[in-house]
Design a protein around this motif. Structure first.
Motif, mmCIF file in Angstrom:
data_model
loop_
_atom_site.group_PDB
_atom_site.id
_atom_site.type_symbol
_atom_site.label_atom_id
_atom_site.label_comp_id
_atom_site.label_asym_id
_atom_site.label_seq_id
_atom_site.Cartn_x
_atom_site.Cartn_y
_atom_site.Cartn_z
ATOM 1 N N HIS A 501 17.109 -8.630 -83.859
ATOM 2 C CA HIS A 501 16.491 -9.033 -82.538
ATOM 3 C C HIS A 501 15.132 -8.334 -82.445
ATOM 4 O O HIS A 501 14.979 -7.293 -83.178
ATOM 5 C CB HIS A 501 17.362 -8.535 -81.346
ATOM 6 N N LEU A 502 14.299 -9.104 -81.824
ATOM 7 C CA LEU A 502 12.932 -8.447 -81.779
ATOM 8 C C LEU A 502 12.381 -8.704 -80.313
ATOM 9 O O LEU A 502 12.663 -9.406 -79.545
ATOM 10 C CB LEU A 502 11.818 -8.835 -82.765
ATOM 11 N N THR A 503 11.271 -7.811 -79.888
ATOM 12 C CA THR A 503 10.613 -7.704 -78.689
ATOM 13 C C THR A 503 9.123 -7.480 -78.731
ATOM 14 O O THR A 503 8.752 -7.005 -79.707
ATOM 15 C CB THR A 503 11.539 -6.986 -77.532
ATOM 16 N N PHE A 504 8.454 -7.522 -77.741
ATOM 17 C CA PHE A 504 7.061 -7.699 -77.756
ATOM 18 C C PHE A 504 6.748 -6.406 -76.770
ATOM 19 O O PHE A 504 7.200 -6.267 -75.688
ATOM 20 C CB PHE A 504 6.051 -8.848 -77.156
ATOM 21 N N GLN A 505 5.961 -5.496 -77.240
ATOM 22 C CA GLN A 505 5.636 -4.370 -76.412
ATOM 23 C C GLN A 505 3.893 -4.181 -76.505
ATOM 24 O O GLN A 505 3.210 -4.279 -77.391
ATOM 25 C CB GLN A 505 5.880 -2.989 -77.131
ATOM 26 N N PRO A 506 3.604 -4.496 -75.085
ATOM 27 C CA PRO A 506 2.034 -4.568 -75.118
ATOM 28 C C PRO A 506 1.384 -3.282 -75.305
ATOM 29 O O PRO A 506 1.802 -2.116 -75.489
ATOM 30 C CB PRO A 506 2.092 -4.409 -73.256
ATOM 31 N N SER A 548 28.689 -6.885 -86.758
ATOM 32 C CA SER A 548 29.014 -8.362 -86.402
ATOM 33 C C SER A 548 30.219 -8.548 -85.778
ATOM 34 O O SER A 548 30.278 -9.320 -84.909
ATOM 35 C CB SER A 548 28.244 -8.955 -87.211
ATOM 36 N N LYS A 549 31.063 -8.227 -86.296
ATOM 37 C CA LYS A 549 32.681 -8.674 -85.969
ATOM 38 C C LYS A 549 33.027 -8.132 -84.775
ATOM 39 O O LYS A 549 33.738 -8.616 -83.899
ATOM 40 C CB LYS A 549 33.644 -8.168 -86.903
ATOM 41 N N ASP A 550 32.416 -6.950 -84.200
ATOM 42 C CA ASP A 550 32.649 -6.295 -82.893
ATOM 43 C C ASP A 550 31.622 -6.986 -81.830
ATOM 44 O O ASP A 550 31.573 -6.501 -80.729
ATOM 45 C CB ASP A 550 32.395 -5.035 -82.840
ATOM 46 N N TRP A 551 30.620 -7.762 -82.204
ATOM 47 C CA TRP A 551 29.830 -8.402 -81.350
ATOM 48 C C TRP A 551 29.804 -10.081 -81.633
ATOM 49 O O TRP A 551 28.701 -10.379 -82.179
ATOM 50 C CB TRP A 551 28.374 -7.830 -81.396
ATOM 51 N N PRO A 552 30.938 -10.605 -81.144
ATOM 52 C CA PRO A 552 30.842 -12.158 -81.341
ATOM 53 C C PRO A 552 30.311 -12.882 -80.433
ATOM 54 O O PRO A 552 30.079 -14.154 -80.740
ATOM 55 C CB PRO A 552 32.570 -12.391 -81.177
ATOM 56 N N TRP A 553 29.490 -12.445 -79.471
ATOM 57 C CA TRP A 553 28.791 -13.239 -78.508
ATOM 58 C C TRP A 553 27.488 -13.839 -79.046
ATOM 59 O O TRP A 553 27.229 -14.863 -78.307
ATOM 60 C CB TRP A 553 28.745 -12.391 -77.153
ATOM 61 N N SER A 554 26.835 -13.468 -79.978
ATOM 62 C CA SER A 554 25.646 -13.852 -80.163
ATOM 63 C C SER A 554 25.200 -13.412 -81.468
ATOM 64 O O SER A 554 25.949 -12.323 -82.284
ATOM 65 C CB SER A 554 24.549 -13.422 -79.303
ATOM 66 N N SER A 555 24.170 -13.728 -82.476
ATOM 67 C CA SER A 555 23.770 -13.222 -83.699
ATOM 68 C C SER A 555 23.067 -11.810 -83.307
ATOM 69 O O SER A 555 22.666 -11.184 -84.558
ATOM 70 C CB SER A 555 23.098 -14.221 -84.281
ATOM 71 N N TYR A 556 22.855 -11.541 -82.163
ATOM 72 C CA TYR A 556 22.084 -10.314 -81.957
ATOM 73 C C TYR A 556 23.027 -9.200 -81.819
ATOM 74 O O TYR A 556 23.038 -8.748 -80.733
ATOM 75 C CB TYR A 556 21.195 -10.332 -80.615
ATOM 76 N N ASN A 557 23.640 -8.486 -82.940
ATOM 77 C CA ASN A 557 24.612 -7.526 -82.874
ATOM 78 C C ASN A 557 23.799 -6.006 -82.647
ATOM 79 O O ASN A 557 24.396 -5.200 -82.321
ATOM 80 C CB ASN A 557 25.420 -7.521 -83.846
ATOM 81 N N ARG A 558 22.354 -6.357 -82.783
ATOM 82 C CA ARG A 558 21.715 -4.966 -82.218
ATOM 83 C C ARG A 558 20.280 -5.293 -81.694
ATOM 84 O O ARG A 558 19.404 -6.009 -82.069
ATOM 85 C CB ARG A 558 21.080 -4.015 -83.287
ATOM 86 N N ILE A 559 20.347 -5.308 -80.061
ATOM 87 C CA ILE A 559 19.218 -5.973 -79.468
ATOM 88 C C ILE A 559 18.036 -4.830 -79.562
ATOM 89 O O ILE A 559 18.203 -3.698 -79.721
ATOM 90 C CB ILE A 559 19.500 -6.218 -78.206
ATOM 91 N N MET A 560 16.743 -5.221 -78.879
ATOM 92 C CA MET A 560 15.783 -4.321 -78.838
ATOM 93 C C MET A 560 15.414 -4.757 -77.386
ATOM 94 O O MET A 560 14.825 -5.960 -77.212
ATOM 95 C CB MET A 560 14.705 -4.564 -79.975
ATOM 96 N N LYS A 561 15.276 -3.718 -76.488
ATOM 97 C CA LYS A 561 14.874 -4.292 -75.006
ATOM 98 C C LYS A 561 13.620 -3.464 -74.673
ATOM 99 O O LYS A 561 13.492 -2.137 -74.791
ATOM 100 C CB LYS A 561 16.211 -3.945 -74.299
ATOM 101 N N ASP A 562 12.687 -4.136 -74.271
ATOM 102 C CA ASP A 562 11.330 -3.668 -73.661
ATOM 103 C C ASP A 562 11.372 -3.180 -72.242
ATOM 104 O O ASP A 562 12.574 -3.542 -71.386
ATOM 105 C CB ASP A 562 10.320 -4.405 -74.031
ATOM 106 N N SER A 563 10.517 -2.711 -71.813
ATOM 107 C CA SER A 563 10.534 -2.331 -70.175
ATOM 108 C C SER A 563 9.213 -2.783 -69.429
ATOM 109 O O SER A 563 8.784 -2.346 -68.583
ATOM 110 C CB SER A 563 10.315 -0.917 -70.053
ATOM 111 N N GLY A 564 9.031 -4.256 -69.970
ATOM 112 C CA GLY A 564 8.186 -4.824 -69.038
ATOM 113 C C GLY A 564 6.927 -4.959 -69.236
ATOM 114 O O GLY A 564 6.395 -4.195 -70.038
#
Length: 607
Positions: A501-506, A548-564
């Protein structure tokens, strides 16, 4: 002058069609301000000239019955009413039957500046540093200037008072009483101006306002909900599984104990922030959505939905939360539901949508320039089509077939610059990543493959960059979406980070620029890339991701979350802990241990 002679008809009775186009008109550029109407006139002239055919990205427009490109007029001109940024790009015209001679019109769309300042107001004690920030978007890129109490600050710039990142940050290194004032950020470009005020107060004991509930990460893990203040790396609140839902008629626990399990734990899948008032989060085992009140930091309500809810999306334009449920782990009876008036928070109801067999959906995000989105898409990951839907009426509009391209859609992204949708296709054969397709949002036609690009598409918040990450090969492609509606490859990066997973940081050093932060689905490393240069770095040893087997809900088993828009912190979970990253310094800020499977995260800004 370019002239072409054609013979029309055979035998003795033939006519000569003489078509001409002045050389200087072969490519013409038209620049128009958003919201206005424009006329594109074809420069091809000649006796017996057949009717003019107009195309955009190779698709004939004359017979499409588009609501904003419709009247071709007596002189075969192209009329575009209420131009938006999706209309930018290339339009060509030629006489019917004579495609060899054509004219290209490049439509550029200018947008007046729109700005946000941060913070709106702040109080500081003498001697500390203070920053006032201003984010401006527009086409062309706006120029930023600052006033203090109505007077230009440029002559007063010094070591103590400086401008950073092309003027988008005003930094005062050691504040004094006389720095108190109203600071106005002004953004200007060729077509407009916008301004906003950020107020600074210098006081001996700066007002310690009541403990803020804003600027926090909410992390949903096995052990409940952790509210984390990233600046101090401080856990402000821990909502445990046995806490009760705070309503008069429902005293159920947040995560009810499951028979046969030793410990009481939570299972979450997806969460969304609704206007910094509420957080909606899915509980797949309980077949419900839990609603958290941000002001009180309490769970206030639960809402029954279809079995196994796994994905939420907040559609800001219509104030509704979309809920995708699988029915069971085999996804044999998937459904899509909508919760309207989500920010009202009172007596929420659930509406069932008419869409069948939906495995995923895509709703384009809003930004400063685009504050209303009309259409979304639903699709089944094994069928070669995407279905365009009207978000307001929750109805099907049309089906865009991807059969000719052999594409089973896996993920989508959108840029308002040129109105393009990018579709990641499934694998064609073992080991080879599927291609990416480009769909023109004006004509709803498949333009073709996005060059040699493959992988999951991600568009920067301002729509100017497309970053595609191939999680298997480690390749990351970065493309620019230009103000002429072109898609241009800037560079390919070969990495050994298999991106989850990826995200954008200004960026804090350059206005209107971004870093990309990417987490791996296999490794303990986090990659960050400066988009403008392609300069790459790695933060190492951030522990192993959730399996991945412990996170069946999406292919993003490690997310990256920004703060806006103005945040400088990012968060990424490992298996049993959280890592907070300082995006201003591109360094690790801290690790918060004892948070297991915290892969559902929401950022709450100023409240």
């Amino acid at each position: 002058m370019m002239e072409v002679w054609f013979q029309r008809g055979g035998g003795v009775d033939f006519e000569v069609v003489r078509l001409s186009l002045p050389e200087e008109q072969r490519v013409t550029v038209t620049t128009i301000t958003v919201g206005l109407s424009t006329v594109l006139t074809c420069g091809i002239r000649g006796a017996l000239r057949p009717p003019i055919v107009w195309k955009r990205n190779g698709v004939v427009l004359n017979f499409l019955d588009l609501e904003d490109i419709n009247d071709f007029g007596e002189d075969d001109s192209l009329y575009i009413t209420k131009v938006t940024t999706v209309h930018m790009g290339n339009y060509t015209c030629h006489a019917y039957g004579y495609e060899e001679l054509y004219q290209t019109h490049i439509l550029q769309v200018n947008v007046p500046p729109v700005i946000r300042v941060y913070p709106e107001t702040q109080a500081q004690e003498p001697g500390v540093s203070a920053s006032l920030r201003c984010h401006a978007e527009g086409i062309p890129n706006p120029r930023i200037s600052w006033l203090k109490n109505g007077i230009d600050i440029a002559p007063k710039l010094s070591k103590q008072l400086s401008l950073l990142a092309n003027g988008s940050e005003l930094h005062i290194s050691s504040v004094r009483y006389e720095d108190t004032g109203a600071y106005t950020c002004i953004a200007k470009n060729e077509v407009g101006v916008d301004e906003d005020i950020s107020s600074l107060f210098i006081e001996d004991s700066a007002r310690k306002t009541r403990l803020s509930v804003g600027n926090m990460f909410y992390v949903f893990s096995d052990d409940g909900i952790t509210v984390l203040q990233p600046n101090e790396c401080e856990i402000r609140r821990h909502i445990r599984p046995e806490e009760r839902i705070f309503t008069t008629y429902d005293s159920e626990e947040i995560c009810p104990r499951v028979e046969g399990e030793d410990t009481q734990s939570c299972l979450w899948a997806s969460a969304v922030n609704v206007r910094d008032k509420y957080i909606y989060v899915t509980q797949p085992k309980q077949n419900r959505v839990l609603i958290i009140d941000i002001q009180t930091q309490k769970a206030i309500q639960s809402l029954d939905v279809d079995p196994l809810p796994t994905k939420l999306h907040y559609d800001k334009s219509h104030d509704q939360v979309w809920v995708l449920s699988w029915g069971d782990m085999r996804k044999s009876s998937t459904t899509l539901q909508v919760i309207p008036e989500a920010s009202a928070g009172e007596d929420p109801r659930v509406i069932r949508t008419p869409f069948q067999g939906v495995e995923d959906f895509f709703i384009p995000p809003t930004n400063l320039i685009i504050n209303h989105v009309r259409f979304g898409f639903v699709f089944n990951k094994s069928r070669p089509a995407v279905h365009k839907i009207d978000l307001e009426t929750v109805t099907h509009i049309k089906t865009i077939s991807l059969r000719a391209q052999g594409c089973a859609p896996q993920a989508m992204a959108h840029s308002h610059l040129g109105g393009y949708y990018f579709i990641q296709c499934g694998r064609r054969r073992a080991g080879a990543a599927g291609p990416q397709l480009v769909v023109d949002g004006v004509t709803d036609a498949v333009v073709g493959p996005n060059g040699a690009v493959s992988g999951s598409p991600h568009v920067s918040p301002d729509g100017r960059y497309l970053v595609s990450a191939d999680g298997d090969s480690g390749r990351i492609s970065v493309q620019a979406l230009t103000v002429r509606g072109e898609i241009r490859l800037i560079y390919d990066l070969q990495t050994n980070v298999h991106v989850s997973h990826l995200t954008f940081q200004p960026s804090f050093t350059e206005g209107n620029q971004y870093y990309v932060y990417a987490a791996s689905h296999l490794q303990a490393d986090v990659l960050f890339v400066e988009l403008s240069t392609g300069k790459m770095n790695v933060l190492k040893n951030l522990k192993d991701p959730i399996a991945s087997k412990d996170w069946p809900w999406s292919s993003y088993n490690r997310i990256m979350k920004d703060s806006g828009l103005f945040g400088q912190y990012l968060i990424t979970p490992a298996k049993d802990s959280l890592f907070v990253i300082n995006g201003r310094q591109n360094t690790l800020r801290c690790e918060v241990s004892g948070v297991r499977r915290g892969n559902t995260v929401v950022w709450v800004g100023e409240v």
